[in-house]
Design a protein around this motif. Structure first.
Motif, PDB file in Angstrom:
ATOM      1  N   PRO A 136       0.753  -1.140   0.028  1.00  0.00           N
ATOM      2  CA  PRO A 136       0.027   0.135   0.084  1.00  0.00           C
ATOM      3  C   PRO A 136       0.882   1.220  -0.013  1.00  0.00           C
ATOM      4  CG  PRO A 136      -0.042  -1.089   2.079  1.00  0.00           C
ATOM      5  CD  PRO A 136       0.754  -1.736   1.323  1.00  0.00           C
ATOM      6  N   GLY A 137       2.212   1.188   0.321  1.00  0.00           N
ATOM      7  CA  GLY A 137       2.972   2.387   0.210  1.00  0.00           C
ATOM      8  C   GLY A 137       3.245   2.730   1.682  1.00  0.00           C
ATOM      9  N   THR A 138       4.486   3.363   1.990  1.00  0.00           N
ATOM     10  CA  THR A 138       4.502   3.806   3.363  1.00  0.00           C
ATOM     11  C   THR A 138       4.085   5.451   3.450  1.00  0.00           C
ATOM     12  OG1 THR A 138       6.704   4.973   2.263  1.00  0.00           O
ATOM     13  CG2 THR A 138       7.085   2.952   3.438  1.00  0.00           C
ATOM     14  N   LYS A 139       3.623   5.955   2.373  1.00  0.00           N
ATOM     15  CA  LYS A 139       2.806   7.192   2.738  1.00  0.00           C
ATOM     16  C   LYS A 139       1.526   7.088   3.216  1.00  0.00           C
ATOM     17  CE  LYS A 139       1.880  11.529   0.466  1.00  0.00           C
ATOM     18  NZ  LYS A 139       2.112  12.483  -0.475  1.00  0.00           N
ATOM     19  N   ALA A 140       0.831   5.925   2.710  1.00  0.00           N
ATOM     20  CA  ALA A 140      -0.400   5.666   3.304  1.00  0.00           C
ATOM     21  C   ALA A 140      -0.440   4.988   4.651  1.00  0.00           C
ATOM     22  CB  ALA A 140      -1.198   4.251   2.369  1.00  0.00           C
ATOM     23  N   VAL A 141       0.527   4.340   5.048  1.00  0.00           N
ATOM     24  CA  VAL A 141       0.958   3.716   6.287  1.00  0.00           C
ATOM     25  C   VAL A 141       1.029   5.023   7.089  1.00  0.00           C
ATOM     26  CG1 VAL A 141       2.355   2.355   7.677  1.00  0.00           C
ATOM     27  CG2 VAL A 141       1.553   1.331   5.585  1.00  0.00           C
ATOM     28  N   ASN A 142       1.885   5.856   6.872  1.00  0.00           N
ATOM     29  CA  ASN A 142       2.542   6.958   7.640  1.00  0.00           C
ATOM     30  C   ASN A 142       1.101   8.014   7.723  1.00  0.00           C
ATOM     31  OD1 ASN A 142       4.886   6.081   8.083  1.00  0.00           O
ATOM     32  ND2 ASN A 142       6.015   7.311   6.389  1.00  0.00           N
ATOM     33  N   ARG A 143       0.453   8.083   6.771  1.00  0.00           N
ATOM     34  CA  ARG A 143      -0.829   8.811   7.099  1.00  0.00           C
ATOM     35  C   ARG A 143      -1.903   8.224   7.958  1.00  0.00           C
ATOM     36  NH1 ARG A 143      -3.119  13.829   6.806  1.00  0.00           N
ATOM     37  NH2 ARG A 143      -5.147  13.698   5.771  1.00  0.00           N
ATOM     38  N   LEU A 144      -1.973   7.005   8.028  1.00  0.00           N
ATOM     39  CA  LEU A 144      -2.745   6.158   9.084  1.00  0.00           C
ATOM     40  C   LEU A 144      -2.145   6.548  10.559  1.00  0.00           C
ATOM     41  CD1 LEU A 144      -5.011   4.389   9.881  1.00  0.00           C
ATOM     42  CD2 LEU A 144      -3.482   2.408   9.406  1.00  0.00           C
ATOM     43  N   ILE A 145      -0.987   6.460  10.572  1.00  0.00           N
ATOM     44  CA  ILE A 145      -0.252   6.771  11.838  1.00  0.00           C
ATOM     45  C   ILE A 145      -0.648   8.135  12.204  1.00  0.00           C
ATOM     46  CG2 ILE A 145       1.929   6.811  13.070  1.00  0.00           C
ATOM     47  CD1 ILE A 145       2.681   4.255  11.369  1.00  0.00           C
ATOM     48  N   LYS A 146      -0.875   9.066  11.531  1.00  0.00           N
ATOM     49  CA  LYS A 146      -0.931  10.492  12.193  1.00  0.00           C
ATOM     50  C   LYS A 146      -2.673  10.482  12.700  1.00  0.00           C
ATOM     51  CE  LYS A 146       1.867  12.651   8.740  1.00  0.00           C
ATOM     52  NZ  LYS A 146       2.279  13.723   7.583  1.00  0.00           N
ATOM     53  N   PHE A 147      -3.128   9.547  12.647  1.00  0.00           N
ATOM     54  CA  PHE A 147      -4.562   9.450  13.125  1.00  0.00           C
ATOM     55  C   PHE A 147      -4.330   8.948  14.549  1.00  0.00           C
ATOM     56  CE2 PHE A 147      -5.907   9.270   8.572  1.00  0.00           C
ATOM     57  CZ  PHE A 147      -7.070  10.071   8.908  1.00  0.00           C
ATOM     58  N   GLN A 148      -3.380   8.620  14.876  1.00  0.00           N
ATOM     59  CA  GLN A 148      -3.195   8.316  16.498  1.00  0.00           C
ATOM     60  C   GLN A 148      -3.033   9.443  17.343  1.00  0.00           C
ATOM     61  OE1 GLN A 148       0.187   5.568  17.029  1.00  0.00           O
ATOM     62  NE2 GLN A 148      -1.033   4.178  18.393  1.00  0.00           N
ATOM     63  N   LYS A 149      -3.703   9.129  18.369  1.00  0.00           N
ATOM     64  CA  LYS A 149      -3.475  10.071  19.266  1.00  0.00           C
ATOM     65  C   LYS A 149      -2.226   9.783  20.470  1.00  0.00           C
ATOM     66  CE  LYS A 149      -7.179  10.873  21.829  1.00  0.00           C
ATOM     67  NZ  LYS A 149      -8.765  10.871  22.498  1.00  0.00           N
ATOM     68  N   SER A 150      -1.701  10.639  21.229  1.00  0.00           N
ATOM     69  CA  SER A 150      -0.810  10.402  22.236  1.00  0.00           C
ATOM     70  C   SER A 150      -1.041   9.388  23.170  1.00  0.00           C
ATOM     71  CB  SER A 150      -0.341  11.675  23.152  1.00  0.00           C
ATOM     72  OG  SER A 150      -1.392  12.100  23.648  1.00  0.00           O
ATOM     73  N   THR A 151      -2.433   8.930  23.272  1.00  0.00           N
ATOM     74  CA  THR A 151      -2.891   7.842  24.167  1.00  0.00           C
ATOM     75  C   THR A 151      -2.717   6.693  23.727  1.00  0.00           C
ATOM     76  OG1 THR A 151      -5.033   8.001  23.553  1.00  0.00           O
ATOM     77  CG2 THR A 151      -4.412   9.378  25.321  1.00  0.00           C
ATOM     78  N   GLY A 152      -2.235   6.738  22.298  1.00  0.00           N
ATOM     79  CA  GLY A 152      -2.383   5.409  21.467  1.00  0.00           C
ATOM     80  C   GLY A 152      -3.655   4.860  20.670  1.00  0.00           C
ATOM     81  N   GLN A 153      -4.494   5.695  21.048  1.00  0.00           N
ATOM     82  CA  GLN A 153      -5.998   5.497  20.518  1.00  0.00           C
ATOM     83  C   GLN A 153      -6.041   6.051  19.073  1.00  0.00           C
ATOM     84  OE1 GLN A 153      -9.413   7.159  22.363  1.00  0.00           O
ATOM     85  NE2 GLN A 153     -10.664   5.259  22.000  1.00  0.00           N
ATOM     86  N   PHE A 154      -6.678   5.545  17.983  1.00  0.00           N
ATOM     87  CA  PHE A 154      -6.877   6.326  16.809  1.00  0.00           C
ATOM     88  C   PHE A 154      -8.046   6.988  16.619  1.00  0.00           C
ATOM     89  CE2 PHE A 154      -3.357   3.211  16.194  1.00  0.00           C
ATOM     90  CZ  PHE A 154      -2.805   3.675  14.977  1.00  0.00           C
ATOM     91  N   ARG A 155      -7.934   8.068  15.921  1.00  0.00           N
ATOM     92  CA  ARG A 155      -9.115   9.027  15.832  1.00  0.00           C
ATOM     93  C   ARG A 155      -9.786   8.337  14.542  1.00  0.00           C
ATOM     94  NH1 ARG A 155      -5.068  12.613  17.276  1.00  0.00           N
ATOM     95  NH2 ARG A 155      -5.843  14.032  18.932  1.00  0.00           N
ATOM     96  N   TRP A 156     -11.068   8.572  14.289  1.00  0.00           N
ATOM     97  CA  TRP A 156     -11.828   8.134  13.052  1.00  0.00           C
ATOM     98  C   TRP A 156     -11.520   9.282  12.128  1.00  0.00           C
ATOM     99  CZ3 TRP A 156     -16.847  10.013  10.915  1.00  0.00           C
ATOM    100  CH2 TRP A 156     -17.111   9.329   9.726  1.00  0.00           C
ATOM    101  N   LEU A 157     -11.635  10.554  12.529  1.00  0.00           N
ATOM    102  CA  LEU A 157     -11.218  11.706  11.690  1.00  0.00           C
ATOM    103  C   LEU A 157     -10.089  12.537  12.283  1.00  0.00           C
ATOM    104  CD1 LEU A 157     -14.763  13.282  11.051  1.00  0.00           C
ATOM    105  CD2 LEU A 157     -13.535  11.858   9.713  1.00  0.00           C
ATOM    106  N   LEU A 158      -9.080  12.840  11.313  1.00  0.00           N
ATOM    107  CA  LEU A 158      -8.090  13.521  11.595  1.00  0.00           C
ATOM    108  C   LEU A 158      -8.011  14.606  12.640  1.00  0.00           C
ATOM    109  CD1 LEU A 158      -4.854  13.005  11.408  1.00  0.00           C
ATOM    110  CD2 LEU A 158      -4.932  14.806   9.446  1.00  0.00           C
ATOM    111  N   ASN A 159      -7.556  14.679  13.745  1.00  0.00           N
ATOM    112  CA  ASN A 159      -7.887  15.918  14.581  1.00  0.00           C
ATOM    113  C   ASN A 159      -9.108  16.188  15.002  1.00  0.00           C
ATOM    114  OD1 ASN A 159      -4.957  16.737  14.139  1.00  0.00           O
ATOM    115  ND2 ASN A 159      -5.516  17.463  12.449  1.00  0.00           N
TER     116      ASN A 159
END
Length: 192
Positions: A136-159
């Motif tokens: 899927p490419g590292t850009k897609a993977v890195n984008r997914l990781i940007k949805f993660q909060k400092s608590t470890g939980q992932f947001r559904w929508l960015l920010n």
């Protein structure tokens, strides 16, 4: 659970999600000849449900990123079945050519159930492509990781802290694990 899936998932009114996740569940290991026949039926039904855009729809006929990724996960374990390799190629094209946004690394379709970039869609696209042996490419993977909060939980929508954060966390976690399995040539994370 196995007998319940065998009994209900192949029914015409079960919906594509039941067929996809039924096939995934029954493919985790060998549950016997009846389960194997049901998997073959479910995979056939999934292939037949693929639309002209190369994806699968949650409702109606327009491709949905999440459902297309989920279908790829189900199909990836059964490439010897009739029509599966062709279906995977079409789905890969639908995700990488039509849904993938090079500028952000998100997977979005304007016709989909969810029209905003979100962790769930990105996760399902990454998981599905990775399970099918497509990077899927590292850009897609890195984008997914940007949805993660400092608590470890992932947001559904960015920010944003709205939406199903638990589902975003679950799907993002196994998408990242499936990507890791892809990189290690280990196949599906759902094969126990």
């Amino acid at each position: 659970m196995v007998s319940g899936i065998i009994k209900t998932a192949p029914k015409s009114n079960a919906g594509i999600n039941a067929k996809i996740w039924g096939a995934i569940a029954l493919s985790t290991k060998n549950y016997g000849s009846t389960a194997n026949k049901t998997v073959k039926t479910l995979i056939s039904q999934i292939v037949k449900a693929q639309n002209s855009q190369g994806g699968w729809a949650l409702n109606g006929s327009a491709s949905d990123v999440d459902i297309t990724g989920m279908a790829l996960i189900a199909l990836s374990e059964h490439t010897s079945y009739t029509g599966v390799k062709t279906a995977i190629k079409k789905a890969e094209s639908a995700l990488t050519s039509k849904a993938y946004k090079k500028s952000t690394g998100d997977f979005v379709l304007s016709t989909a159930f969810t029209k905003k970039a979100n962790a769930d869609s990105n996760a399902m696209a990454i998981a599905g492509l990775s399970a099918a042996g497509v990077n899927p490419g590292t850009k897609a993977v890195n984008r997914l990781i940007k949805f993660q909060k400092s608590t470890g939980q992932f947001r559904w929508l960015l920010n944003s802290n709205t939406g199903a954060l638990h589902m975003a966390t679950q799907q993002s976690t196994y998408a990242l694990e499936q990507y890791r399995a892809y990189k290690l040539h280990k196949g599906s994370i759902f094969k126990f």
